[in-house]
Write a protein that holds these residues in place. Structure first.
Motif, PDB file in Angstrom:
ATOM      1  N   TYR A  35       0.825  -1.205   0.000  1.00 21.54           N
ATOM      2  CA  TYR A  35       0.000   0.000   0.000  1.00 21.54           C
ATOM      3  C   TYR A  35       0.860   1.256   0.000  1.00 21.54           C
ATOM      4  O   TYR A  35       0.546   2.259  -0.644  1.00 21.54           O
ATOM      5  N   ARG A  36       1.955   1.215   0.744  1.00 22.91           N
ATOM      6  CA  ARG A  36       2.846   2.379   0.823  1.00 22.91           C
ATOM      7  C   ARG A  36       3.479   2.664  -0.547  1.00 22.91           C
ATOM      8  O   ARG A  36       3.567   3.810  -0.995  1.00 22.91           O
ATOM      9  N   ARG A  37       3.880   1.578  -1.218  1.00 19.73           N
ATOM     10  CA  ARG A  37       4.477   1.767  -2.549  1.00 19.73           C
ATOM     11  C   ARG A  37       3.434   2.352  -3.521  1.00 19.73           C
ATOM     12  O   ARG A  37       3.751   3.215  -4.336  1.00 19.73           O
ATOM     13  N   ARG A  38       2.208   1.835  -3.424  1.00 18.20           N
ATOM     14  CA  ARG A  38       1.164   2.359  -4.320  1.00 18.20           C
ATOM     15  C   ARG A  38       0.924   3.848  -4.093  1.00 18.20           C
ATOM     16  O   ARG A  38       0.732   4.616  -5.042  1.00 18.20           O
ATOM     17  N   ARG A  39       0.895   4.243  -2.845  1.00 18.50           N
ATOM     18  CA  ARG A  39       0.704   5.677  -2.565  1.00 18.50           C
ATOM     19  C   ARG A  39       1.852   6.510  -3.131  1.00 18.50           C
ATOM     20  O   ARG A  39       1.650   7.605  -3.685  1.00 18.50           O
ATOM     21  N   ALA A  85       1.435   6.746  -6.820  1.00 17.02           N
ATOM     22  CA  ALA A  85       0.349   7.667  -7.157  1.00 17.02           C
ATOM     23  C   ALA A  85       0.790   9.116  -7.006  1.00 17.02           C
ATOM     24  O   ALA A  85       0.479   9.983  -7.839  1.00 17.02           O
ATOM     25  N   VAL A  86       1.543   9.391  -5.943  1.00 14.02           N
ATOM     26  CA  VAL A  86       2.046  10.764  -5.730  1.00 14.02           C
ATOM     27  C   VAL A  86       3.005  11.163  -6.843  1.00 14.02           C
ATOM     28  O   VAL A  86       2.968  12.279  -7.371  1.00 14.02           O
ATOM     29  N   ILE A  87       3.897  10.211  -7.250  1.00 17.59           N
ATOM     30  CA  ILE A  87       4.849  10.516  -8.320  1.00 17.59           C
ATOM     31  C   ILE A  87       4.118  10.794  -9.636  1.00 17.59           C
ATOM     32  O   ILE A  87       4.439  11.734 -10.363  1.00 17.59           O
ATOM     33  N   ALA A 119       4.078  14.203 -11.797  1.00 16.67           N
ATOM     34  CA  ALA A 119       4.464  14.223 -13.208  1.00 16.67           C
ATOM     35  C   ALA A 119       3.398  14.899 -14.061  1.00 16.67           C
ATOM     36  O   ALA A 119       3.705  15.689 -14.966  1.00 16.67           O
ATOM     37  N   VAL A 120       2.119  14.588 -13.747  1.00 15.09           N
ATOM     38  CA  VAL A 120       1.029  15.229 -14.494  1.00 15.09           C
ATOM     39  C   VAL A 120       1.027  16.733 -14.265  1.00 15.09           C
ATOM     40  O   VAL A 120       0.863  17.541 -15.194  1.00 15.09           O
ATOM     41  N   ILE A 121       1.216  17.140 -13.003  1.00 16.70           N
ATOM     42  CA  ILE A 121       1.255  18.581 -12.695  1.00 16.70           C
ATOM     43  C   ILE A 121       2.414  19.245 -13.419  1.00 16.70           C
ATOM     44  O   ILE A 121       2.292  20.342 -13.985  1.00 16.70           O
ATOM     45  N   ALA A 122       3.605  18.578 -13.439  1.00 16.75           N
ATOM     46  CA  ALA A 122       4.766  19.144 -14.129  1.00 16.75           C
ATOM     47  C   ALA A 122       4.508  19.271 -15.628  1.00 16.75           C
ATOM     48  O   ALA A 122       4.883  20.262 -16.272  1.00 16.75           O
TER      49      ALA A 122
END
Length: 257
Positions: free
Chosen positions: A35-39, A42-44, A48-51
């Motif tokens: 779950y931690r890796r998935r979060r 998702a944050v990365i 990337a989308v915001i950048a």
């Protein structure tokens, strides 16, 4: 069956069943790491989308600024070109006013006419006219003139062949020459003029008039009032094309009294 009584207040006591508790799901450490890796992923992805969106907006802004700068530069260049053209026209007008009146007196036959806008540059595959393509015709409004008088020549270029060709019909290329014996007295190309390229096709015919004020031209361009008058005598006028000795009109004899 007898109900059990409460000895404290004498009212019967009701028994309620408490809802069963849901069992608490225990998450193993392995699942917690997943779950931690998935979060984190998702944050990365979100970053990337915001950048990417920021880069797109920045590129659009830069593009608009570049287009605005190009338009401003083009406007400035157009203004400069217009000013330069105006100055050039003024200079050309001033220089033409000093040229002899022969170059200013021109006309064009109405039917049929050659296209002055069609130049050699616009028709790179069309050859230059030769003696087999065109012929020259020269006539004068008078063959006898007083000293200091004027003779008006009509000069005609006729297209005689089936192939199209290009010819410079300016006074610097289609030349009127007036001689006396072996001496050249007057030439229409004594002063510089702009090229006038014509596309000759079909039965095209180009007609102009050139005036000779019975003066003589020197080795340099001179204003008409600075030219010397010719002496009385017999003069011969001939029309020819520069660099094409075979393209020549019949001579016209002029007597100056």
């Amino acid at each position: 069956m007898a109900q059990r009584k409460n000895t404290s207040n004498g009212s019967p006591k009701k028994f309620t069943r408490k809802p069963a508790r849901k069992p608490v799901r225990k998450i193993s450490k392995k699942q917690q790491r997943i779950y931690r890796r998935r979060r984190i992923v998702a944050v990365i992805v979100l970053l990337a989308v915001i950048a990417a969106l920021c880069g797109l907006v920045y590129g659009m802004v830069r593009g608009v600024q570049a287009v605005s700068g190009s338009l401003s530069s083009s406007s400035s260049q157009s203004a400069s070109a217009t000013a330069s053209a105006s100055n050039g026209k003024s200079s050309a007008s001033a220089s033409q006013s000093a040229k002899p009146s022969e170059s200013a007196s021109t006309s064009k036959s109405a039917t049929p006419s050659a296209s002055e806008s069609s130049t050699k540059a616009k028709n790179p595959g069309i050859p230059n006219c030769t003696a087999s393509d065109v012929s020259l015709d020269l006539t004068a409004d008078t063959t006898t003139v007083a000293q200091g008088g004027k003779v008006t020549f009509k000069v005609v270029i006729k297209h005689d062949s089936k192939r199209d060709c290009v010819i410079d019909a300016s006074n610097a290329s289609r030349i009127l020459t007036i001689t006396s014996g072996d001496n050249t007295v007057w030439r229409s190309d004594s002063c510089p003029v702009d090229s006038r390229q014509l596309l000759m096709t079909g039965s095209d015919k180009d007609t102009q008039t050139i005036a000779w004020n019975t003066t003589s031209t020197g080795s340099e361009c001179q204003a008409e009032n600075a030219r010397a008058k010719v002496d009385p005598g017999t003069y011969v006028a001939t029309l020819s094309v520069r660099d094409h000795e075979k393209i020549k009109s019949s001579p016209v004899t002029i007597t100056v009294q």
